[in-house]
Design a protein around this motif. Sequence first.
Motif, PDB file in Angstrom:
ATOM      1  N   VAL A 206       0.841  -1.203   0.000  1.00 43.97           N
ATOM      2  CA  VAL A 206       0.000   0.000   0.000  1.00 43.97           C
ATOM      3  C   VAL A 206       0.874   1.251   0.000  1.00 43.97           C
ATOM      4  N   MET A 207       1.935   1.221   0.799  1.00 43.85           N
ATOM      5  CA  MET A 207       2.848   2.368   0.830  1.00 43.85           C
ATOM      6  C   MET A 207       3.532   2.572  -0.520  1.00 43.85           C
ATOM      7  N   ASN A 208       4.026   1.480  -1.095  1.00 43.99           N
ATOM      8  CA  ASN A 208       4.790   1.581  -2.342  1.00 43.99           C
ATOM      9  C   ASN A 208       3.922   1.886  -3.560  1.00 43.99           C
ATOM     10  N   SER A 209       2.639   1.706  -3.440  1.00 48.28           N
ATOM     11  CA  SER A 209       1.751   2.006  -4.574  1.00 48.28           C
ATOM     12  C   SER A 209       1.005   3.308  -4.321  1.00 48.28           C
ATOM     13  N   TYR A 210      -0.029   3.245  -3.501  1.00 47.76           N
ATOM     14  CA  TYR A 210      -0.879   4.422  -3.289  1.00 47.76           C
ATOM     15  C   TYR A 210      -0.124   5.614  -2.694  1.00 47.76           C
ATOM     16  N   LEU A 211       0.569   5.389  -1.590  1.00 52.43           N
ATOM     17  CA  LEU A 211       1.159   6.523  -0.878  1.00 52.43           C
ATOM     18  C   LEU A 211       2.304   7.170  -1.648  1.00 52.43           C
ATOM     19  N   LYS A 212       3.161   6.370  -2.242  1.00 49.12           N
ATOM     20  CA  LYS A 212       4.296   6.939  -2.981  1.00 49.12           C
ATOM     21  C   LYS A 212       3.850   7.674  -4.243  1.00 49.12           C
ATOM     22  N   TYR A 213       2.774   7.205  -4.837  1.00 49.09           N
ATOM     23  CA  TYR A 213       2.323   7.818  -6.086  1.00 49.09           C
ATOM     24  C   TYR A 213       1.379   9.000  -5.876  1.00 49.09           C
ATOM     25  N   TYR A 214       0.636   8.994  -4.795  1.00 50.15           N
ATOM     26  CA  TYR A 214      -0.420   9.993  -4.644  1.00 50.15           C
ATOM     27  C   TYR A 214      -0.176  11.009  -3.526  1.00 50.15           C
ATOM     28  N   LEU A 215       0.970  10.931  -2.873  1.00 50.57           N
ATOM     29  CA  LEU A 215       1.259  11.881  -1.807  1.00 50.57           C
ATOM     30  C   LEU A 215       2.525  12.677  -2.087  1.00 50.57           C
ATOM     31  N   ASN A 216       2.498  13.938  -1.680  1.00 51.27           N
ATOM     32  CA  ASN A 216       3.707  14.755  -1.624  1.00 51.27           C
ATOM     33  C   ASN A 216       4.143  14.837  -0.165  1.00 51.27           C
ATOM     34  N   LEU A 217       5.403  14.641   0.086  1.00 54.82           N
ATOM     35  CA  LEU A 217       5.920  14.699   1.449  1.00 54.82           C
ATOM     36  C   LEU A 217       6.963  15.791   1.590  1.00 54.82           C
ATOM     37  N   LYS A 218       6.765  16.630   2.576  1.00 56.37           N
ATOM     38  CA  LYS A 218       7.771  17.622   2.932  1.00 56.37           C
ATOM     39  C   LYS A 218       8.469  17.112   4.187  1.00 56.37           C
ATOM     40  N   PRO A 219       9.777  16.813   4.106  1.00 56.74           N
ATOM     41  CA  PRO A 219      10.475  16.223   5.258  1.00 56.74           C
ATOM     42  C   PRO A 219      10.492  17.144   6.469  1.00 56.74           C
ATOM     43  N   GLY A 220      10.674  16.541   7.625  1.00 55.15           N
ATOM     44  CA  GLY A 220      10.700  17.304   8.865  1.00 55.15           C
ATOM     45  C   GLY A 220      12.015  18.034   9.078  1.00 55.15           C
ATOM     46  N   THR A 221      11.963  19.082   9.876  1.00 56.96           N
ATOM     47  CA  THR A 221      13.164  19.858  10.194  1.00 56.96           C
ATOM     48  C   THR A 221      13.195  20.195  11.684  1.00 56.96           C
ATOM     49  N   THR A 222      14.389  20.408  12.187  1.00 55.74           N
ATOM     50  CA  THR A 222      14.590  20.900  13.546  1.00 55.74           C
ATOM     51  C   THR A 222      15.642  21.986  13.492  1.00 55.74           C
ATOM     52  N   LEU A 223      15.307  23.158  13.987  1.00 56.07           N
ATOM     53  CA  LEU A 223      16.199  24.324  13.930  1.00 56.07           C
ATOM     54  C   LEU A 223      16.633  24.612  12.495  1.00 56.07           C
ATOM     55  N   GLY A 224      15.735  24.348  11.543  1.00 56.82           N
ATOM     56  CA  GLY A 224      16.019  24.595  10.140  1.00 56.82           C
ATOM     57  C   GLY A 224      16.853  23.511   9.481  1.00 56.82           C
ATOM     58  N   ILE A 225      17.171  22.455  10.216  1.00 61.53           N
ATOM     59  CA  ILE A 225      18.000  21.363   9.692  1.00 61.53           C
ATOM     60  C   ILE A 225      17.089  20.222   9.240  1.00 61.53           C
TER      61      ILE A 225
END
Length: 313
Positions: free
Chosen positions: A278-297
């Motif tokens: 499910v992750m490799n099909s639906y989620l990878k194809y239909y979601l945009n992910l903005k990675p997390g940051t801490t103190l701008g890192i």
Amino acid sequence: MIITKPFTKSTWLLLILFCCGCKPRNIVKHGGEKDLISFKPVLGISYTEIARRSENGLSFNSFGYQLEPQWKMKFVSNDSTSIYSPTKKRFINFPLTRGYDSVFNTARAWLKVKTMTKDSLVVELLKAYADSVDTRGAKVYMIFYADNYIANVLHGNLSKCKSPSLKDTVYIKGLAAVANKNVEKAFAARQPVELTSKSNRIKIEKRPAEPSMLNNFDTSSEYMGPEFDITIDKAYANFYYSFSIFVDPLGNMHYGRPLTVFLEEDRKVTYIHLSKAVMNSYLKYYLNLKPGTTLGIVHTSEIAVHVTGKRSM
């Protein structure tokens, strides 16, 4: 068989003197009766917490948890405090229990005064165990300034006081370098991962953390363990999977672990296989992910997803 003789009077006397000479453990029982701390010198003074640090001077730990200054407090009397509730947008009165050795309890927390003046307070958080409090402390310190001091001396400028230190930045850079090489070393992002959908078939809702009396108005679970409910319309079947995902600095997904309990290993293996698909099909194809940051890192962090598939009728 060992036969013991009854204690003589002199033996009892020695035992009593020995016990009286023993040093008490560094534990304070609730309702201590001696050396009660007095707040009379600072009654009515409003204090704002401007920093919270661990003993090593850091405001972050290895899991990404940030010690944030949150309290606004005023000692109303020796048996009550007034503490600001960010939820109710007003001050609430709490009972205050005083112990010896500068220990007190209020708002569901045990604390120990380290320094107290009309301009500032330094208070250490204590650990509670059932009906006892360990005065050795949690080595976490809350630093307060009086509101008058903030207004008249600092001229209301608390940005520098409340900002993480250079030491914090160096520490987070070190954690990020390790996590970005090995996703298993991921830590919580202070600005957590953001998910957006590329398709109207996918709906995303982030589970909020509600501040309340029960969690001392602490909403850190929103970034320590971000959770998302994801609904997929017109899926290949009806399904429901809960699992974690590591999101790396490039926004790539890496399967973490299933978030359910299995009594049989075969069922766990099947669950992982299907939820990973499910992750490799639906989620990878239909979601945009903005990675997390801490103190701008930017760094690798972990999120939890609860994915519901709805088959079209």
